[in-house]
Design a protein around this motif. Structure first.
Motif, mmCIF file in Angstrom:
data_model
loop_
_atom_site.group_PDB
_atom_site.id
_atom_site.type_symbol
_atom_site.label_atom_id
_atom_site.label_comp_id
_atom_site.label_asym_id
_atom_site.label_seq_id
_atom_site.Cartn_x
_atom_site.Cartn_y
_atom_site.Cartn_z
ATOM 1 N N ASN A 150 46.738 58.293 44.747
ATOM 2 C CA ASN A 150 47.623 57.252 43.791
ATOM 3 C C ASN A 150 48.759 56.921 44.481
ATOM 4 N N GLU A 151 49.677 57.343 45.367
ATOM 5 C CA GLU A 151 50.716 56.817 46.020
ATOM 6 C C GLU A 151 50.351 55.805 47.062
ATOM 7 N N MET A 152 49.205 55.975 47.851
ATOM 8 C CA MET A 152 48.588 55.007 48.763
ATOM 9 C C MET A 152 48.437 53.517 48.146
ATOM 10 N N ARG A 153 48.249 53.598 46.752
ATOM 11 C CA ARG A 153 47.539 52.272 46.132
ATOM 12 C C ARG A 153 48.435 51.341 46.235
ATOM 13 N N ASP A 154 49.772 51.407 46.612
ATOM 14 C CA ASP A 154 50.605 50.232 46.575
ATOM 15 C C ASP A 154 50.750 49.819 48.079
ATOM 16 N N ASP A 155 50.287 50.604 48.941
ATOM 17 C CA ASP A 155 50.187 50.375 50.426
ATOM 18 C C ASP A 155 49.017 49.454 50.617
ATOM 19 N N THR A 156 48.035 49.069 49.849
ATOM 20 C CA THR A 156 47.019 48.298 50.017
ATOM 21 C C THR A 156 47.098 46.795 50.116
ATOM 22 N N ARG A 157 46.530 46.105 50.982
ATOM 23 C CA ARG A 157 46.470 44.566 50.966
ATOM 24 C C ARG A 157 45.147 44.015 50.689
ATOM 25 N N LEU A 158 44.974 42.978 50.128
ATOM 26 C CA LEU A 158 43.664 42.373 49.833
ATOM 27 C C LEU A 158 44.036 40.955 49.681
ATOM 28 N N PHE A 159 43.767 39.779 50.273
ATOM 29 C CA PHE A 159 44.189 38.481 50.194
ATOM 30 C C PHE A 159 42.681 37.939 50.200
ATOM 31 N N LEU A 160 42.417 36.835 49.265
ATOM 32 C CA LEU A 160 41.325 36.098 49.394
ATOM 33 C C LEU A 160 41.721 34.747 49.163
ATOM 34 N N VAL A 161 40.833 33.741 49.921
ATOM 35 C CA VAL A 161 41.187 32.223 50.116
ATOM 36 C C VAL A 161 39.748 31.663 49.620
ATOM 37 N N PRO A 162 39.512 31.275 48.283
ATOM 38 C CA PRO A 162 38.321 30.530 47.999
ATOM 39 C C PRO A 162 38.017 29.164 48.803
ATOM 40 N N SER A 163 36.821 28.901 48.871
ATOM 41 C CA SER A 163 36.749 27.634 49.772
ATOM 42 C C SER A 163 36.803 26.557 48.553
ATOM 43 N N ASN A 164 36.766 26.648 47.511
ATOM 44 C CA ASN A 164 37.280 25.502 46.449
ATOM 45 C C ASN A 164 37.489 26.376 45.182
ATOM 46 N N LEU A 165 37.756 25.547 44.099
ATOM 47 C CA LEU A 165 38.109 26.197 42.850
ATOM 48 C C LEU A 165 36.947 26.217 41.727
ATOM 49 N N ASP A 166 35.831 25.808 42.211
ATOM 50 C CA ASP A 166 34.540 25.749 41.241
ATOM 51 C C ASP A 166 34.368 26.935 40.344
ATOM 52 N N GLN A 167 34.425 28.129 41.067
ATOM 53 C CA GLN A 167 34.191 29.356 40.299
ATOM 54 C C GLN A 167 35.411 29.770 39.362
ATOM 55 N N LEU A 168 36.651 29.522 40.112
ATOM 56 C CA LEU A 168 37.715 30.032 39.294
ATOM 57 C C LEU A 168 38.023 29.150 38.069
ATOM 58 N N HIS A 169 37.506 27.995 38.093
ATOM 59 C CA HIS A 169 37.513 26.955 36.968
ATOM 60 C C HIS A 169 36.352 27.575 36.032
ATOM 61 N N LYS A 170 35.103 27.792 36.503
ATOM 62 C CA LYS A 170 34.472 28.232 35.385
ATOM 63 C C LYS A 170 34.510 29.497 34.558
ATOM 64 N N SER A 171 35.337 30.491 35.600
ATOM 65 C CA SER A 171 35.809 31.641 35.054
ATOM 66 C C SER A 171 36.964 31.671 34.150
ATOM 67 N N GLY A 172 37.578 30.392 33.996
ATOM 68 C CA GLY A 172 38.788 30.231 33.431
ATOM 69 C C GLY A 172 40.099 30.366 34.009
ATOM 70 N N ARG A 173 40.056 30.704 35.290
ATOM 71 C CA ARG A 173 41.234 30.945 36.129
ATOM 72 C C ARG A 173 42.127 30.033 36.404
ATOM 73 N N VAL A 174 41.549 28.621 36.465
ATOM 74 C CA VAL A 174 42.183 27.439 36.648
ATOM 75 C C VAL A 174 41.571 26.415 35.930
ATOM 76 N N SER A 175 42.600 25.408 35.472
ATOM 77 C CA SER A 175 42.237 24.215 34.518
ATOM 78 C C SER A 175 41.237 23.156 35.389
ATOM 79 N N GLY A 176 40.632 22.239 34.631
ATOM 80 C CA GLY A 176 39.901 21.363 35.457
ATOM 81 C C GLY A 176 40.871 20.480 36.101
ATOM 82 N N GLY A 177 42.020 20.130 35.379
ATOM 83 C CA GLY A 177 43.008 19.089 36.013
ATOM 84 C C GLY A 177 43.604 19.904 37.463
#
Length: 282
Positions: A150-177
């Protein structure tokens, strides 16, 4: 006095290898991916590669779904006849209800369970499981094992770079604009899984700058923490991932690296072509 028989339980977001799962008798409950209302058990009914190929080539809805309560109850009814208790390490409880379902099922089955909400997924989740097993093998008492994980959880790193915003848009994470603007300007959001949820850490122009941002973040932690391994994560972009791994090797020759496919339940939101980087500060 015989040592306690401990069952280790996780879900398919842990990205553990088949060999490790078999070697340590880990019980893995699959999450589901949903393609145009058809349900598939992750890694059983559909491979990660198959999923991303379909995402690249098919139109429609790509979603994710947590395991059923009954899946867990059946497992725990079986495990309570074979083990003294279990340790379940699951994906972030904010991103999926899998952890909550697992804990509830153990109560219903009358199986003693130490539940750990990893607050993450993918490589960091696999790291926590491997660390927990290592501590148990070293003779560390189970309550102390759970505390350390439980203590180690704050020491983890996970970064992601989407190639485009299509899926983030479909899942409601970003707007169409936002999607249109980002496409026009070639803006890449950098997502971080921290405190159990996905956050946009930065937005940069071009994938090259995004990957440089990840390497700089890794360098900061290497200078201030012990980091033994970095994992390059990709959503069906093997060539790009291998090239990124080579670049990291050039920057940090003594650092272990591994290339890993992005779990499909994350790819549902970030899309095929996503690249990422993950490590744990020990």
């Amino acid at each position: 006095m015989n040592p306690a028989k401990i069952a280790w339980i996780t879900d398919t977001t842990s990205s553990l290898s088949k060999e490790f799962i078999e070697q340590h008798h880990i019980h893995v409950i699959p999450l589901h991916v949903v393609i145009n209302d058809d349900f598939f058990k992750e890694t059983i009914d559909i491979t990660q590669e198959e999923f991303y190929i379909r995402m690249k080539t098919e139109e429609g809805k790509f979603q994710s779904s947590q395991p059923s309560l009954n899946d867990f109850v059946e497992l725990y009814e079986k495990l309570k006849t074979e083990y003294d208790f279990g340790v379940a390490v699951h994906a972030s409880s904010i991103l999926t209800g899998t952890y909550q379902t697992s804990v509830l099922a153990a109560e219903m089955a009358g199986f003693k369970l130490y539940g750990i909400d990893s607050r993450t997924g993918s490589y960091p989740l696999s790291f926590l499981i491997k660390k927990g097993i290592q501590l148990v093998e070293q003779g560390v008492e189970i309550n102390e094992v759970v505390r350390q994980l439980n203590e180690m959880r704050d020491d983890t790193r996970l970064f992601l770079v989407p190639s485009n915003l299509d899926q983030l848009h479909k899942s409601g994470r970003v707007s169409g604009g936002q999607k249109i603007l980002a496409s026009l300007l070639n803006i890449k959001p950098i997502l971080s899984i921290e405190e159990g949820t996905a956050k946009i850490k930065d937005k940069v122009r071009s994938e090259k700058k995004a990957l440089a941002w990840l390497v700089n973040r890794l360098k900061e932690d290497l200078e201030s923490h012990k980091v033994t391994k970095a994992v390059i994560i990709h959503a069906h972009e093997q060539d790009k991932a291998v090239a990124f791994e080579k670049y990291i090797h050039e920057q940090f020759p003594d650092l272990q690296t591994e290339v890993m496919m992005l779990i499909t339940v994350a790819g549902v939101h970030t899309g095929a072509g996503t690249l990422g980087l993950s490590w744990v500060c020990e």
